[in-house]
Scaffold this motif. Sequence first.
Motif, PDB file in Angstrom:
ATOM      1  N   CYS A 143       0.840  -1.211   0.000  1.00  0.00           N
ATOM      2  CA  CYS A 143       0.000   0.000   0.000  1.00  0.00           C
ATOM      3  C   CYS A 143       0.872   1.257   0.000  1.00  0.00           C
ATOM      4  O   CYS A 143       0.580   2.234  -0.690  1.00  0.00           O
ATOM      5  CB  CYS A 143      -0.906   0.053   1.229  1.00  0.00           C
ATOM      6  SG  CYS A 143      -2.243  -1.128   1.199  1.00  0.00           S
ATOM      7  N   LEU A 144       1.943   1.220   0.793  1.00  0.00           N
ATOM      8  CA  LEU A 144       2.852   2.381   0.860  1.00  0.00           C
ATOM      9  C   LEU A 144       3.445   2.670  -0.521  1.00  0.00           C
ATOM     10  O   LEU A 144       3.465   3.819  -0.971  1.00  0.00           O
ATOM     11  CB  LEU A 144       3.950   2.088   1.882  1.00  0.00           C
ATOM     12  CG  LEU A 144       4.985   3.176   2.184  1.00  0.00           C
ATOM     13  CD1 LEU A 144       5.532   2.979   3.600  1.00  0.00           C
ATOM     14  CD2 LEU A 144       6.146   3.221   1.225  1.00  0.00           C
ATOM     15  N   SER A 145       3.876   1.624  -1.199  1.00  0.00           N
ATOM     16  CA  SER A 145       4.464   1.856  -2.527  1.00  0.00           C
ATOM     17  C   SER A 145       3.403   2.378  -3.492  1.00  0.00           C
ATOM     18  O   SER A 145       3.650   3.320  -4.251  1.00  0.00           O
ATOM     19  CB  SER A 145       5.162   0.601  -3.053  1.00  0.00           C
ATOM     20  OG  SER A 145       4.323  -0.526  -2.964  1.00  0.00           O
ATOM     21  N   ALA A 146       2.195   1.824  -3.412  1.00  0.00           N
ATOM     22  CA  ALA A 146       1.116   2.294  -4.305  1.00  0.00           C
ATOM     23  C   ALA A 146       0.814   3.774  -4.049  1.00  0.00           C
ATOM     24  O   ALA A 146       0.578   4.545  -4.979  1.00  0.00           O
ATOM     25  CB  ALA A 146      -0.138   1.455  -4.083  1.00  0.00           C
ATOM     26  N   ARG A 147       0.838   4.152  -2.764  1.00  0.00           N
ATOM     27  CA  ARG A 147       0.570   5.563  -2.438  1.00  0.00           C
ATOM     28  C   ARG A 147       1.689   6.467  -2.975  1.00  0.00           C
ATOM     29  O   ARG A 147       1.457   7.593  -3.393  1.00  0.00           O
ATOM     30  CB  ARG A 147       0.416   5.734  -0.919  1.00  0.00           C
ATOM     31  CG  ARG A 147      -0.070   7.123  -0.495  1.00  0.00           C
ATOM     32  CD  ARG A 147      -0.295   7.215   1.008  1.00  0.00           C
ATOM     33  NE  ARG A 147      -1.351   6.324   1.460  1.00  0.00           N
ATOM     34  CZ  ARG A 147      -2.655   6.574   1.347  1.00  0.00           C
ATOM     35  NH1 ARG A 147      -3.064   7.696   0.806  1.00  0.00           N
ATOM     36  NH2 ARG A 147      -3.548   5.705   1.770  1.00  0.00           N
ATOM     37  N   LEU A 148       2.898   5.938  -2.954  1.00  0.00           N
ATOM     38  CA  LEU A 148       4.015   6.728  -3.486  1.00  0.00           C
ATOM     39  C   LEU A 148       3.813   7.020  -4.978  1.00  0.00           C
ATOM     40  O   LEU A 148       3.984   8.152  -5.422  1.00  0.00           O
ATOM     41  CB  LEU A 148       5.335   5.986  -3.245  1.00  0.00           C
ATOM     42  CG  LEU A 148       6.584   6.714  -3.705  1.00  0.00           C
ATOM     43  CD1 LEU A 148       6.757   8.035  -2.960  1.00  0.00           C
ATOM     44  CD2 LEU A 148       7.826   5.853  -3.507  1.00  0.00           C
ATOM     45  N   TRP A 149       3.409   6.020  -5.731  1.00  0.00           N
ATOM     46  CA  TRP A 149       3.174   6.253  -7.187  1.00  0.00           C
ATOM     47  C   TRP A 149       2.115   7.341  -7.353  1.00  0.00           C
ATOM     48  O   TRP A 149       2.233   8.213  -8.196  1.00  0.00           O
ATOM     49  CB  TRP A 149       2.715   4.995  -7.928  1.00  0.00           C
ATOM     50  CG  TRP A 149       3.417   3.703  -7.610  1.00  0.00           C
ATOM     51  CD1 TRP A 149       2.858   2.459  -7.578  1.00  0.00           C
ATOM     52  CD2 TRP A 149       4.809   3.497  -7.307  1.00  0.00           C
ATOM     53  NE1 TRP A 149       3.797   1.506  -7.257  1.00  0.00           N
ATOM     54  CE2 TRP A 149       4.997   2.109  -7.082  1.00  0.00           C
ATOM     55  CE3 TRP A 149       5.916   4.343  -7.190  1.00  0.00           C
ATOM     56  CZ2 TRP A 149       6.236   1.547  -6.752  1.00  0.00           C
ATOM     57  CZ3 TRP A 149       7.149   3.787  -6.851  1.00  0.00           C
ATOM     58  CH2 TRP A 149       7.303   2.415  -6.646  1.00  0.00           C
ATOM     59  N   GLN A 150       1.095   7.254  -6.499  1.00  0.00           N
ATOM     60  CA  GLN A 150      -0.005   8.220  -6.599  1.00  0.00           C
ATOM     61  C   GLN A 150       0.484   9.626  -6.256  1.00  0.00           C
ATOM     62  O   GLN A 150       0.206  10.582  -6.978  1.00  0.00           O
ATOM     63  CB  GLN A 150      -1.105   7.769  -5.633  1.00  0.00           C
ATOM     64  CG  GLN A 150      -2.364   8.576  -5.643  1.00  0.00           C
ATOM     65  CD  GLN A 150      -3.125   8.353  -4.328  1.00  0.00           C
ATOM     66  OE1 GLN A 150      -3.064   7.269  -3.732  1.00  0.00           O
ATOM     67  NE2 GLN A 150      -3.830   9.364  -3.873  1.00  0.00           N
ATOM     68  N   GLU A 151       1.259   9.753  -5.185  1.00  0.00           N
ATOM     69  CA  GLU A 151       1.674  11.089  -4.754  1.00  0.00           C
ATOM     70  C   GLU A 151       2.721  11.695  -5.693  1.00  0.00           C
ATOM     71  O   GLU A 151       2.852  12.908  -5.784  1.00  0.00           O
ATOM     72  CB  GLU A 151       2.140  11.065  -3.285  1.00  0.00           C
ATOM     73  CG  GLU A 151       0.970  10.682  -2.393  1.00  0.00           C
ATOM     74  CD  GLU A 151       1.163  10.936  -0.907  1.00  0.00           C
ATOM     75  OE1 GLU A 151       2.253  11.365  -0.502  1.00  0.00           O
ATOM     76  OE2 GLU A 151       0.189  10.682  -0.161  1.00  0.00           O
ATOM     77  N   LEU A 152       3.460  10.831  -6.379  1.00  0.00           N
ATOM     78  CA  LEU A 152       4.443  11.360  -7.334  1.00  0.00           C
ATOM     79  C   LEU A 152       3.805  11.682  -8.681  1.00  0.00           C
ATOM     80  O   LEU A 152       4.418  12.297  -9.542  1.00  0.00           O
ATOM     81  CB  LEU A 152       5.572  10.351  -7.545  1.00  0.00           C
ATOM     82  CG  LEU A 152       6.567  10.210  -6.400  1.00  0.00           C
ATOM     83  CD1 LEU A 152       7.484   9.022  -6.639  1.00  0.00           C
ATOM     84  CD2 LEU A 152       7.389  11.489  -6.232  1.00  0.00           C
ATOM     85  N   GLY A 153       2.564  11.227  -8.865  1.00  0.00           N
ATOM     86  CA  GLY A 153       1.855  11.512 -10.105  1.00  0.00           C
ATOM     87  C   GLY A 153       2.450  10.799 -11.308  1.00  0.00           C
ATOM     88  O   GLY A 153       2.728  11.407 -12.342  1.00  0.00           O
ATOM     89  N   LEU A 154       2.626   9.465 -11.197  1.00  0.00           N
ATOM     90  CA  LEU A 154       3.146   8.687 -12.338  1.00  0.00           C
ATOM     91  C   LEU A 154       2.219   8.843 -13.536  1.00  0.00           C
ATOM     92  O   LEU A 154       1.008   8.770 -13.396  1.00  0.00           O
ATOM     93  CB  LEU A 154       3.223   7.209 -11.975  1.00  0.00           C
ATOM     94  CG  LEU A 154       4.410   6.728 -11.173  1.00  0.00           C
ATOM     95  CD1 LEU A 154       4.537   5.214 -11.268  1.00  0.00           C
ATOM     96  CD2 LEU A 154       5.694   7.365 -11.655  1.00  0.00           C
ATOM     97  N   ARG A 155       2.814   9.011 -14.726  1.00  0.00           N
ATOM     98  CA  ARG A 155       2.015   9.200 -15.949  1.00  0.00           C
ATOM     99  C   ARG A 155       1.150   7.971 -16.232  1.00  0.00           C
ATOM    100  O   ARG A 155      -0.024   8.076 -16.528  1.00  0.00           O
ATOM    101  CB  ARG A 155       2.939   9.434 -17.143  1.00  0.00           C
ATOM    102  CG  ARG A 155       3.587  10.798 -17.185  1.00  0.00           C
ATOM    103  CD  ARG A 155       4.325  10.958 -18.501  1.00  0.00           C
ATOM    104  NE  ARG A 155       5.406   9.979 -18.638  1.00  0.00           N
ATOM    105  CZ  ARG A 155       6.696  10.296 -18.572  1.00  0.00           C
ATOM    106  NH1 ARG A 155       7.058  11.542 -18.396  1.00  0.00           N
ATOM    107  NH2 ARG A 155       7.626   9.371 -18.704  1.00  0.00           N
TER     108      ARG A 155
END
Length: 416
Positions: A143-155
Motif C-alpha cells: 500500500c505504501l508503494s502504491a501511495r508513493l506512485w499516486q503522490e508522485l503523479g506517475l504518468r
Amino acid sequence: MIQAIRGMNDLLPNVTAHWQHVENTIRNLLARYGYQEIRFPILEKTELFKRSVGEVTDIVEKEMYTFLDRNNDSLSLRPEGTAVCVRAGIEHGLLYNQLQRLWYMGPMFRYERPQQGRYRQFHQLGVEAFGMANPAIDAELICLSARLWQELGLRNPLQLQLNSLGSQAARANYRAALVQYFSAHQAQLDEDSKRRLLTNPLRILDSKNPAMSELNAAAPKLLDYLDPESETHFTQLRHMLESAKIDYVLNPCLVRGLDYYNGTVFEWVSSELGAQATICAGGRYDGLVEQLGGKPTPAFGFALGLERLISLLSAPATAQADIYLLAADTSVQTTLLLLAEQLRQSFPQLNILLDCSGASLKSQFKRADQSGAKIALIIGEQELKQQQIVLKHLRQECPQQIVSQAELEVCLKRIF
Ligand code: HAM
C-alpha cells in the motif's frame, strides 16, 4: 581527459532539483507510515553478500565490485541494502525481540552491462520491516508503494505482480519437480538455463530469453507446491490487497534473483521501460536474520530503483530564484550584497540570487530571466545616492517601480 566510469552517472544541476523533490516526497511518506531511517557503510565484507544474496546468484557470481584491501580482507561495494540492513540490525541489537520499520536510500553497485535503466552505480530506496509475521505488514508495504506512485503523479500506472515462494521445504519439493521437468527437456534449454539447472533451477523461470518462454510457461507452478501455512498467508494477503483496492496479477514465474526470499514476492513493473521494467521489488525473507547470526525474525521489505522511477516522471519546471538582484554599476555591489542578506533574513521562504558577475546590465537581465525569478531588484549609482531601488516584474506586464529602501519589504510582502 579523464572521464567517469562506464555505467556511473553524474547528476547535474538541471536534474538534482527533481531528484530532491522525489526524495523529499519519499521521506515524508515514510515518516507518515512510521518508518525510520538507517544509514550504513557502502563497503562491507564480501562474505556478507555471499551468505545472504547467495553464492550462485548473478549478483555474487559476476556483478560485485570486490577487492582485497591493504590487509588482504575481501571487501565489496554493496550491491543491495537488505543484507547490510540485517547485518547492522543484528550488530546493534535492533532486531532482537523488537518490531522495526526501517528505510535507507543511497548508491548501490553492480557490474552489469550498462544500458538505459541499468547502471553500475544506481540508487535505491530500501524499506524493511522486522519482527512481523502477519500478512498485514506485506500489505502495508505494498500500500505504501502504491501511495508513493499516486503522490508522485506517475504518468502511467505500474502493474503489481505477485507470487509466493512458500517455505524452504515447499521450495525444495518444487525444485525437485522443476529439475525433473527441465531435465526431460534438456535439448530446449539455452546455455544459461543448462548451467542453472545444476545450480539454481528456479532462476531458469526468470530467463529473459524469448526462446525459453514456451518451455517456462508449461513448467510446474510454484503455487501448486505451497505449504499450507504459506498458502494461508498468501490468501490473506490477496484478500487485504483486494479490500484496499490494489490491483495485482499473479505471476508464477516471479522468483526474484536473490536467494533470501520465502513466501510473498512482488514486483511493480512499468510498460514504458522495455527490458529494465521493474521499478520496485521485494518480498518476505523470514530466514535471513537467523542465517546471518541473529534470532529467528520474520521480515518483509522492498527496494526501488530511483533512476528508473525518476525516468517515469515528468520534471516540473522549478525556478532557481524568486528575487534576482542586479547591479547597474560596480560601485553598488556592497549595498546590493547587504540588501540580499537583509531580504534573506526577512523572507526565509524566498530564494534570493545576487548577480556577482560584474557584467553588463543587459546580460544580468538575461540571467535574471533564466533564473525564473518573479522580481528583479536593480540598484545603480543614482538609486544608491537616493536610497532607492528599482523593482521590476519579470513575469508580468507591469510598469517598473522605484521604491525607497524603507518601503521595499512592504512591497515584497504584497507580491509574495
Ligand atoms: P533487486 O530486485 O535486486 O532487489 O533491486 C531492486 C530494484 O533496484 C530493481 O527493481 C531496480 O529498480 C533497481 N535496480 C537493480 N539493479 C539496477 C541497476 N543495475 N541499475 C538501475 N537500477 C537497478 C533488491 O535489491 C532487494 N534488496 C530488494 C529487497 C529489499 N527485498 C527485500 N527488501
